[in-house]
Design a protein around this motif. Structure first.
Motif, PDB file in Angstrom:
ATOM      1  N   ALA A 189       0.817  -1.220   0.000  1.00  0.00           N
ATOM      2  CA  ALA A 189       0.000   0.000   0.000  1.00  0.00           C
ATOM      3  C   ALA A 189       0.847   1.265   0.000  1.00  0.00           C
ATOM      4  O   ALA A 189       0.358   2.330  -0.373  1.00  0.00           O
ATOM      5  CB  ALA A 189      -0.922   0.007   1.214  1.00  0.00           C
ATOM      6  N   TYR A 193       2.225   1.046  -4.235  1.00  0.00           N
ATOM      7  CA  TYR A 193       1.046   1.740  -4.759  1.00  0.00           C
ATOM      8  C   TYR A 193       1.311   3.223  -5.023  1.00  0.00           C
ATOM      9  O   TYR A 193       0.813   3.789  -6.002  1.00  0.00           O
ATOM     10  CB  TYR A 193      -0.140   1.593  -3.803  1.00  0.00           C
ATOM     11  CG  TYR A 193      -1.339   2.388  -4.243  1.00  0.00           C
ATOM     12  CD1 TYR A 193      -1.985   2.102  -5.445  1.00  0.00           C
ATOM     13  CD2 TYR A 193      -1.821   3.456  -3.481  1.00  0.00           C
ATOM     14  CE1 TYR A 193      -3.078   2.836  -5.871  1.00  0.00           C
ATOM     15  CE2 TYR A 193      -2.907   4.203  -3.907  1.00  0.00           C
ATOM     16  CZ  TYR A 193      -3.532   3.885  -5.095  1.00  0.00           C
ATOM     17  OH  TYR A 193      -4.604   4.632  -5.527  1.00  0.00           O
ATOM     18  N   THR A 196       2.035   5.076  -8.406  1.00  0.00           N
ATOM     19  CA  THR A 196       0.988   5.494  -9.348  1.00  0.00           C
ATOM     20  C   THR A 196       0.465   6.896  -9.033  1.00  0.00           C
ATOM     21  O   THR A 196      -0.411   7.391  -9.752  1.00  0.00           O
ATOM     22  CB  THR A 196      -0.193   4.500  -9.309  1.00  0.00           C
ATOM     23  OG1 THR A 196      -0.853   4.595  -8.032  1.00  0.00           O
ATOM     24  CG2 THR A 196       0.292   3.074  -9.514  1.00  0.00           C
ATOM     25  N   MET A 418      -5.465   3.577  -0.670  1.00  0.00           N
ATOM     26  CA  MET A 418      -4.387   3.045   0.163  1.00  0.00           C
ATOM     27  C   MET A 418      -4.974   2.249   1.329  1.00  0.00           C
ATOM     28  O   MET A 418      -4.528   1.130   1.642  1.00  0.00           O
ATOM     29  CB  MET A 418      -3.517   4.188   0.692  1.00  0.00           C
ATOM     30  CG  MET A 418      -2.386   3.745   1.620  1.00  0.00           C
ATOM     31  SD  MET A 418      -2.869   3.590   3.367  1.00  0.00           S
ATOM     32  CE  MET A 418      -3.025   5.303   3.840  1.00  0.00           C
ATOM     33  N   ILE A 421      -6.306  -1.080   0.078  1.00  0.00           N
ATOM     34  CA  ILE A 421      -5.219  -2.039  -0.181  1.00  0.00           C
ATOM     35  C   ILE A 421      -4.707  -2.630   1.122  1.00  0.00           C
ATOM     36  O   ILE A 421      -4.463  -3.844   1.227  1.00  0.00           O
ATOM     37  CB  ILE A 421      -4.073  -1.346  -0.955  1.00  0.00           C
ATOM     38  CG1 ILE A 421      -4.538  -0.988  -2.367  1.00  0.00           C
ATOM     39  CG2 ILE A 421      -2.830  -2.241  -1.024  1.00  0.00           C
ATOM     40  CD1 ILE A 421      -3.589  -0.071  -3.110  1.00  0.00           C
TER      41      ILE A 421
END
Length: 437
Positions: A189, A193, A196, A418, A421
């Motif tokens: 997370a 992540y 991106t 987030m 995830i």
């Protein structure tokens, strides 16, 4: 009919908190009384059940949570958190800034409550963003993922600690399993992540530019780390000793005493009072003022936990909790997955991870106590579910949005996803552990 009553009471709880803007503690009390009446508890026993639920819950948790808040506040006020962060930045350098901030958030998040950790660490994120001219969301999200996970998964934070007590789990084992689940979830997370999110433009408000203590006034790194992580060290050591010396009865007794969460926090607080307070020149009067301030920060959290305890006791006294447990046993779902789903739904509806975790605990507790599932893993499964998709009804959502000066759309894309995830990765980790332990 009883299941419909419980579903209706949970819906009422959600509406009181979200639509009615009612304080969660008061909402829990009102719903507990209504649920008890509808479930047939005699009026002369209903108030007693509510009082007993509050007392039993707070009796085992009040000291742990209060002392945890005191330790966290002292870590912040003494500059220990700043020292840990600065030292990690020097070690990792610009290339691995995200990892430095993520580790800082994890270390600091263990003793600090989420809101305290957020307010303390966000200025550090902004400082790095200004200094290295990097996107604030990109470098900051890993740290906030760490803070969120430690808050949701790991004792001695309020909800996990309360669940450990309700399920008769082992605090040390829960912590060890929690670390194994938390680290992969944070990495996925956080650093992975956030790659991106580089194009999200965040211009942090000037108000939140950090005020940093001079380096010469900071406690040493070893002192800062030891004082902050002593509760974790003590819990792990006292959990492992009985496995290393299975036949040493005296060591088992000693480990049981020093492994008690309240004793652990008391020892850690006593050490920190000297190591981060007196030894750094902080007067005892100021240290006590720091502790008093910390208690004010978590008073409402304690009341919410007490209210959740009242609701749980009403379910227990009415006997409906056993009915629910029996009904859930027939669902074609693994108990850990079922608890995660319940916690996730309540979290999305209400917004509070603490309320979601504690409400779910009251529903699934009989199933756990009957031996249907590992209680330590159930704590983690509910903790993971309670972090699911933070959005506009969660104070953390707005805290992130306003501090980072983002639109609602970008906040959902970064913060909300987030948290999602973290919740899903946590469930995956728990299910994998359930195949081993």
């Amino acid at each position: 009919m009883t299941l419909l009553i419980i579903a209706g009471c949970i819906l009422l709880l959600v509406l009181l908190i979200t639509w009615g803007k009612t304080n969660a503690f008061l909402a829990f009390l009102v719903v507990s009384l209504i649920a008890g009446w509808l479930l047939g508890i005699p009026l002369n026993k209903l108030a007693v059940a509510v009082e007993k639920g509050m007392g039993d819950t707070l009796g085992t948790l009040a000291g742990v949570i209060m002392m945890g808040a005191m330790l966290g506040k002292l870590v912040a006020e003494s500059g220990a958190a700043q020292q840990i962060a600065s030292s990690l930045m020097k070690v990792f350098g610009t290339k691995y800034i995200q990892w430095a901030l993520m580790i800082t958030g994890f270390v600091i998040g263990i003793p600090l409550f989420y809101n305290v950790g957020f307010v303390l660490m966000v200025p550090l994120i902004f400082s790095v963003a200004y200094q290295y001219k990097l996107p604030a969301v990109y470098i900051g999200l890993p740290m906030l993922a760490s803070l969120s996970v430690t808050h949701g998964y790991l004792p001695p934070h309020p909800a996990p600690a309360a669940l450990v007590t309700q399920f008769n789990a082992n605090m040390g084992l829960t912590l060890l399993y929690g670390l194994a689940v938390a680290i992969p979830a944070i990495i996925i997370a956080g650093p992975i992540y956030s790659k991106t999110l580089k194009k999200i433009v965040s211009v942090p408000l000037q108000t939140f530019k950090p005020v940093i203590l001079p380096e010469e006034k900071l406690p040493g790194l070893a002192n800062s780390l030891l004082s902050s992580l002593l509760p974790v060290v003590l819990l792990i050591v006292t959990t492992v000793i009985p496995f290393i010396f299975p036949s040493a009865a005296f060591l088992h007794d000693v480990s049981a005493f020093f492994g008690n969460a309240m004793i652990v926090m008391l020892i850690a607080l006593a050490v920190a009072t000297f190591s981060l307070g007196i030894s750094t020149g902080m007067p005892m009067k100021k240290i006590m003022l720091v502790y008093e301030s910390a208690v004010k920060d978590v008073a409402m959290i304690l009341l919410i936990i007490a209210g959740a305890g009242a609701f749980k006791e009403v379910l227990t006294v009415s006997g409906v909790s056993n009915d629910i447990a029996r009904a859930l046993h027939h669902w074609p779902l693994h108990p850990l997955l079922l608890a995660w789903i319940i916690a996730a739904i309540i979290r999305i509806c209400i917004g509070s991870a603490t309320v979601a975790g504690l409400t779910t605990a009251g529903i699934v507790a009989p199933m756990v106590l009957q031996g249907g599932v590992d209680p330590n893993l159930m704590v983690l499964s509910i903790g993971a579910g309670s972090l699911m998709f933070s959005h506009v009804n969660d104070g953390g959502f707005w805290l992130f949005k306003e501090y980072f000066n983002l639109s609602v759309k970008d906040t959902i894309r970064s913060w909300s996803l987030m948290e999602t995830i973290v919740a899903i990765a946590g469930l995956g980790g728990v299910m994998l552990l359930s195949m081993i332990v």
